[in-house]
Design a protein around this motif. Structure first.
Motif, PDB file in Angstrom:
ATOM      1  N   LEU A 222       0.834  -1.204   0.000  1.00  0.00           N
ATOM      2  CA  LEU A 222       0.000   0.000   0.000  1.00  0.00           C
ATOM      3  C   LEU A 222       0.871   1.258   0.000  1.00  0.00           C
ATOM      4  O   LEU A 222       0.595   2.218  -0.734  1.00  0.00           O
ATOM      5  N   LEU A 223       1.933   1.260   0.794  1.00  0.00           N
ATOM      6  CA  LEU A 223       2.833   2.407   0.856  1.00  0.00           C
ATOM      7  C   LEU A 223       3.443   2.684  -0.514  1.00  0.00           C
ATOM      8  O   LEU A 223       3.554   3.840  -0.935  1.00  0.00           O
ATOM      9  N   THR A 224       3.823   1.630  -1.217  1.00  0.00           N
ATOM     10  CA  THR A 224       4.363   1.784  -2.566  1.00  0.00           C
ATOM     11  C   THR A 224       3.344   2.440  -3.488  1.00  0.00           C
ATOM     12  O   THR A 224       3.671   3.338  -4.279  1.00  0.00           O
ATOM     13  N   LEU A 225       2.089   2.019  -3.384  1.00  0.00           N
ATOM     14  CA  LEU A 225       1.026   2.583  -4.216  1.00  0.00           C
ATOM     15  C   LEU A 225       0.766   4.052  -3.866  1.00  0.00           C
ATOM     16  O   LEU A 225       0.598   4.896  -4.758  1.00  0.00           O
ATOM     17  N   GLU A 226       0.748   4.338  -2.563  1.00  0.00           N
ATOM     18  CA  GLU A 226       0.541   5.720  -2.124  1.00  0.00           C
ATOM     19  C   GLU A 226       1.662   6.622  -2.647  1.00  0.00           C
ATOM     20  O   GLU A 226       1.414   7.746  -3.117  1.00  0.00           O
ATOM     21  N   ARG A 227       2.875   6.148  -2.581  1.00  0.00           N
ATOM     22  CA  ARG A 227       4.020   6.927  -3.074  1.00  0.00           C
ATOM     23  C   ARG A 227       3.915   7.182  -4.574  1.00  0.00           C
ATOM     24  O   ARG A 227       4.226   8.272  -5.056  1.00  0.00           O
ATOM     25  N   GLN A 228       3.455   6.190  -5.296  1.00  0.00           N
ATOM     26  CA  GLN A 228       3.419   6.277  -6.751  1.00  0.00           C
ATOM     27  C   GLN A 228       2.407   7.299  -7.240  1.00  0.00           C
ATOM     28  O   GLN A 228       2.652   8.016  -8.223  1.00  0.00           O
ATOM     29  N   TYR A 229       1.270   7.393  -6.553  1.00  0.00           N
ATOM     30  CA  TYR A 229       0.165   8.189  -7.091  1.00  0.00           C
ATOM     31  C   TYR A 229      -0.153   9.462  -6.298  1.00  0.00           C
ATOM     32  O   TYR A 229      -1.026  10.229  -6.710  1.00  0.00           O
TER      33      TYR A 229
END
Length: 249
Positions: A222-229
């Protein structure tokens, strides 16, 4: 009854558990720290954190070598901060409401995270900060996103709450009282002779998940996704909190 600013005396321990003892608090802290990191490009900056709470962000900034003044209107919260920061002599702790802070023009960076939504007159407070800043200094500002709050409550079917203008019948002390629309804040700060250097959503996905992450692996995904978008439209506008990095012209 006239609205008043909301402080956390008497409920400091509950506040810490509710904010920092959850995945939402952990995500918010990590993403805000990463959002300001590109602007800590010179060593030993003079930083003031307004409404810095228990000192978690101040400690991170001090570890990087910056001199930090931590202020908060709650003595109970600052007692917790003093325990956390006792090994950091480069952090000064001051009990002071936002409107009484002096010499904001002596700082390179002002950090004001998750403060405006607890104030009776958030735009007055924002104007106070903008007027006291010196040209070239920066403001890291985050606030509870009213648009995201409305969307979340629509998803959960809280239509009466939306019809009341997102006002609860009986105020709970850990619920923000003045969520703000990002577009309104951006328009306002630009009128205060400030430039938006960066903007991003904080928790663009987490708060809409049916099941919050229960394992470290899911949290990291989830953290990776939050960072990406977080800085991409339209997702940035849906962050439960919104972050702006501003510079005084």
């Amino acid at each position: 009854m006239k609205a008043t600013d909301q402080y956390f005396d008497g409920i400091a321990d509950k506040f810490v558990r509710n904010i920092y003892g959850t995945t939402k608090g952990k995500l918010r802290h990590l993403l805000l720290l990463e959002s300001i990191q590109p602007f800590l490009d010179t060593p030993a900056q003079r930083i003031i954190e307004i409404g810095g709470g228990t000192g978690i962000m101040a400690r991170e900034l001090a570890v990087q070598g910056h001199h930090v003044t931590l202020t908060d209107a709650s003595r109970d919260i600052l007692n917790l901060a003093a325990d956390l920061l006792h090994d950091f002599p480069q952090v000064d702790i001051t009990h002071c409401p936002l409107q009484q802070i002096q010499q904001l023009d002596s700082y390179d960076l002002i950090v004001c995270h998750a403060v405006l939504e607890w104030l009776a007159e958030p735009f007055d407070a924002l104007q106070f900060i903008a007027e006291k800043m010196r040209p070239g200094s920066r403001l890291s500002l985050s606030f509870f996103n009213r648009d995201a709050a409305l969307f979340t409550n629509a998803v959960y079917g809280n239509f009466d709450y939306i019809a009341r203008g997102l006002k609860v019948k009986n105020q709970v002390r850990l619920n923000p009282t003045n969520a703000l629309r990002p577009v309104d804040v951006i328009n306002f700060v630009e009128q205060q002779n400030m430039t938006v250097l960066a903007k991003s959503g904080i928790r663009c996905f987490h708060d809409y998940m049916k099941n919050k992450p229960e394992s470290d692996d899911i949290f990291e995904q989830l953290l990776t996704l939050e960072r990406q978008y977080r800085a991409q439209e339209p997702f940035c506008w849906m962050g439960k909190y919104f972050h702006l990095m501003l510079e005084k012209n």
